[in-house]
Design a protein around this motif. Sequence first.
Motif, PDB file in Angstrom:
ATOM      1  N   PRO A  93      -9.119  -4.135   9.495  1.00  0.00           N
ATOM      2  CA  PRO A  93      -7.730  -3.653   9.476  1.00  0.00           C
ATOM      3  C   PRO A  93      -7.590  -2.504   8.487  1.00  0.00           C
ATOM      4  CG  PRO A  93      -7.906  -5.741   8.301  1.00  0.00           C
ATOM      5  CD  PRO A  93      -9.232  -5.504   8.934  1.00  0.00           C
ATOM      6  N   VAL A  94      -6.597  -1.645   8.727  1.00  0.00           N
ATOM      7  CA  VAL A  94      -6.375  -0.508   7.835  1.00  0.00           C
ATOM      8  C   VAL A  94      -4.942  -0.557   7.300  1.00  0.00           C
ATOM      9  CG1 VAL A  94      -8.043   0.925   9.058  1.00  0.00           C
ATOM     10  CG2 VAL A  94      -5.618   1.054   9.684  1.00  0.00           C
ATOM     11  N   VAL A  95      -4.726   0.120   6.191  1.00  0.00           N
ATOM     12  CA  VAL A  95      -3.393   0.294   5.615  1.00  0.00           C
ATOM     13  C   VAL A  95      -3.092   1.791   5.621  1.00  0.00           C
ATOM     14  CG1 VAL A  95      -3.374  -1.816   4.238  1.00  0.00           C
ATOM     15  CG2 VAL A  95      -4.429   0.264   3.302  1.00  0.00           C
ATOM     16  N   PRO A  96      -1.839   2.192   5.402  1.00  0.00           N
ATOM     17  CA  PRO A  96      -1.494   3.623   5.503  1.00  0.00           C
ATOM     18  C   PRO A  96      -2.386   4.551   4.675  1.00  0.00           C
ATOM     19  CG  PRO A  96       0.501   2.317   5.417  1.00  0.00           C
ATOM     20  CD  PRO A  96      -0.636   1.348   5.232  1.00  0.00           C
ATOM     21  N   SER A  97      -2.757   4.143   3.476  1.00  0.00           N
ATOM     22  CA  SER A  97      -3.582   5.026   2.640  1.00  0.00           C
ATOM     23  C   SER A  97      -4.976   5.232   3.242  1.00  0.00           C
ATOM     24  CB  SER A  97      -3.697   4.478   1.221  1.00  0.00           C
ATOM     25  OG  SER A  97      -4.375   3.232   1.206  1.00  0.00           O
ATOM     26  N   ASP A  98      -5.473   4.250   4.007  1.00  0.00           N
ATOM     27  CA  ASP A  98      -6.772   4.423   4.673  1.00  0.00           C
ATOM     28  C   ASP A  98      -6.695   5.566   5.685  1.00  0.00           C
ATOM     29  OD1 ASP A  98      -7.958   2.279   3.326  1.00  0.00           O
ATOM     30  OD2 ASP A  98      -7.270   0.832   4.827  1.00  0.00           O
ATOM     31  N   ASP A 111       0.837  -1.197   0.000  1.00  0.00           N
ATOM     32  CA  ASP A 111       0.000   0.000   0.000  1.00  0.00           C
ATOM     33  C   ASP A 111       0.876   1.252   0.000  1.00  0.00           C
ATOM     34  OD1 ASP A 111      -2.809   1.280   0.600  1.00  0.00           O
ATOM     35  OD2 ASP A 111      -1.441   2.150   2.075  1.00  0.00           O
ATOM     36  N   SER A 112       1.897   1.281   0.860  1.00  0.00           N
ATOM     37  CA  SER A 112       2.815   2.423   0.889  1.00  0.00           C
ATOM     38  C   SER A 112       3.606   2.522  -0.406  1.00  0.00           C
ATOM     39  CB  SER A 112       3.785   2.293   2.074  1.00  0.00           C
ATOM     40  OG  SER A 112       3.119   2.414   3.302  1.00  0.00           O
ATOM     41  N   ARG A 148       9.377   6.666   8.412  1.00  0.00           N
ATOM     42  CA  ARG A 148       9.693   8.094   8.470  1.00  0.00           C
ATOM     43  C   ARG A 148       9.139   8.886   7.286  1.00  0.00           C
ATOM     44  NH1 ARG A 148      14.161   8.685  12.174  1.00  0.00           N
ATOM     45  NH2 ARG A 148      13.864   6.979  13.671  1.00  0.00           N
ATOM     46  N   GLU A 149       8.393   8.216   6.393  1.00  0.00           N
ATOM     47  CA  GLU A 149       7.859   8.929   5.228  1.00  0.00           C
ATOM     48  C   GLU A 149       6.346   8.757   5.104  1.00  0.00           C
ATOM     49  OE1 GLU A 149      10.570   9.149   1.673  1.00  0.00           O
ATOM     50  OE2 GLU A 149      11.517   7.456   2.702  1.00  0.00           O
ATOM     51  N   THR A 150       5.877   7.522   5.023  1.00  0.00           N
ATOM     52  CA  THR A 150       4.425   7.298   5.004  1.00  0.00           C
ATOM     53  C   THR A 150       3.917   6.911   6.385  1.00  0.00           C
ATOM     54  OG1 THR A 150       4.595   4.946   4.447  1.00  0.00           O
ATOM     55  CG2 THR A 150       4.531   6.509   2.619  1.00  0.00           C
ATOM     56  N   LEU A 151       4.821   6.465   7.236  1.00  0.00           N
ATOM     57  CA  LEU A 151       4.446   6.023   8.584  1.00  0.00           C
ATOM     58  C   LEU A 151       5.348   6.672   9.623  1.00  0.00           C
ATOM     59  CD1 LEU A 151       4.006   2.176   7.994  1.00  0.00           C
ATOM     60  CD2 LEU A 151       2.168   3.791   8.526  1.00  0.00           C
TER      61      LEU A 151
END
Length: 509
Positions: free
Chosen positions: A194-199, A66-67, A168-171
Motif C-alpha cells: 500500500p502507498v500513502v500520498p507522500s509515496d 501522512d498528509s 483538493r490539496e495533497t490528493l
Amino acid sequence: MSITTIVCLPHELKDELVQIMQDEFAVSLQIAREAYEGMLEGYFCRLKAGVQFVIEYPYVDKVYRDSYYAYFSSKRRVYQKNCIRVSVFDGIVLPDQFRNAKGIASLRERYRGFMVIRPTMPHVIGRSVLSPHALQQHGFFSLMGRFPTTVNAVRFEARGFPHASQDRETLTCSETSLWAMMEYFASRYAEYKPVVPSDIIDMLKSRSSSRQIPSEGLTIEQMSFALREFGFGTIAYDRSEYSLTSFTNLLSVYVESGIPLIVVVSNVHLGGSVRHAAVIVGRSETTNADIDSLSSVEEGSAELAEMMKRKNISIEDNADIKRRFVFIDDNYPAYQIAPLESPMAYYEDDAWRKCEIMQVLVPLYPKVYLDGLEARRYIKELLLSQLFRIPSGAKLFIRIYLTSSRSYKDYLAIEDSFSDHVRNAILSMQMPKFIWVAEVSSKELIKQHKANGLIVVDATETNTIYDNALIVCCYENRFCYRKVEDNKLVNNSLSLNEFNIFTNNLKGF
C-alpha cells in the motif's frame, strides 16, 4: 487520551457526527453541519435499512497522518491530526456483544466496513472500505479486497474496494485513483505494498517540472510511470487510436478479467473544461435480456471481418453486451453505476454528464506481454481456423478474459461438469503464471452459464505465428494442444462436455 466508542442508530447519526466533528475538529456548528449535509449524508443515505453504526474517536488514520505531517501541519490554520471512524453493521449492535465470543462471532458475520472522517473540511471522507452488500441496491459485481481492522478493540475484516474523497490539496482525483489501486492490490497480492500520498509525491519528483503540493493533478504519463514504479507492467490506451466499439470492447474484456482500470474522462474535446480520473472496478449482472439483445458487431480488424464473411460464421462477443459498469469516483460515494459510453451519467451537472472516456491505464502483471487487443484478435482467428472447423452458418458466443493459471486450475480441479479426460489433461499441462481464456458458447447455453468450447492462450507469448501462443483448444470432439518439450501441435479426439463457465474473476456472471 482515551478512545470514545458510541453505538448509533441511523436516525441518531447526523446529530452525533455533527457534534463530534465540532468538538474534535475545532470547527463551528455551521461548518460541521455543512460537511455532513454536503458530503456524509449522500454516503449514508445509500445504505440499506436496518444498518447500525459504531463511532470511534479520536482515530489515527495512516493515510491522513501522512498528509498531515507532509502538508497540513505546516499551515497557519490549525488542522487536527486525529480522525473519526464510523463502522457499519447489518442489524442490531449492542455494546456487550463486543465482549463475548458469541456476540463477536455474530458481529463479524454482519460487519460491512468502515469510513474515516478526516478534519479537511468540507472534503472529509478519508480512507474507507464499504461492502456493496451494505447498499440498498447492489445488483452488480465488484472487485473486493480484504482489509484487517478493529472495532471497539475487536478484530474484523472489511471487504470492498478502497475509496476516499480528494482533499483538493495533497490528493486530487489522480492521486486518489493511484492510492485506491495500490490499496486494493496490496490487499490481494504479496508482491504489492500500500502507498500513502507522500509515496506518490516522492515517486514522481523526477517526473515533475513544477511544485507537487498543492497538487494540480497528474497527467496520464505520470500515473503510468507511478504504477510502473510500484511494480506493474502498465499499458495505456488512447481512444483516438481506436473505434468507439473496439475501445469499449477492450475495456470490457479487462473488467471481465478482474482488473481495475484507471480511466481519464473529459469533455475538453467537446469544448468543455472537465478532466477527471476514476477507477472502474466491476459491472452489472448479466441478464437474459442483455444476451438476447446482443448482436454481432462489425470487427475492427478488416482481416477478421473478411474471414467471418467468407466462412459465413457469426461471433457474438460477451464484451459487446451493453452493460453498466462500477466506478470508484472521489467526487461521489463508492460504487457508482454508468455505461462506458456515458461514464459520468450519475453527475447532476450536464457538463460532467457529457464527459467521455479518453484514456485508460491497465495495471498488468509485468510478465503479461500479450495484451487484450492482440489476445482477442488471435483467439478469434483461431476460432475461424481449421483447428476448430466451425461449419458455415454457425452462430457462436464467445467470452474472453485474463486470469492466473493457478486460479483457473483451482476452478478446474473441482469443476466436475468437465469430462474427466479433458480436465485431467489440462490440469497436467505446464502453464505460465497468467493465461488468456476464451469460452465458446451459444446464447442459449450462456444463459445457463455454460459453454461447450475452450481456448487457453499463453499471456507471456506475443509471437502468435504458427500458433506459438496456443496452450490448448477443444471443441466438440477435437482436443488440440502444444507440447512444451518439442513445441509440436498435437491433435487428439476427446469429447468436451458442456461445462460451467469460470466466474472467479468477478465472483459472478
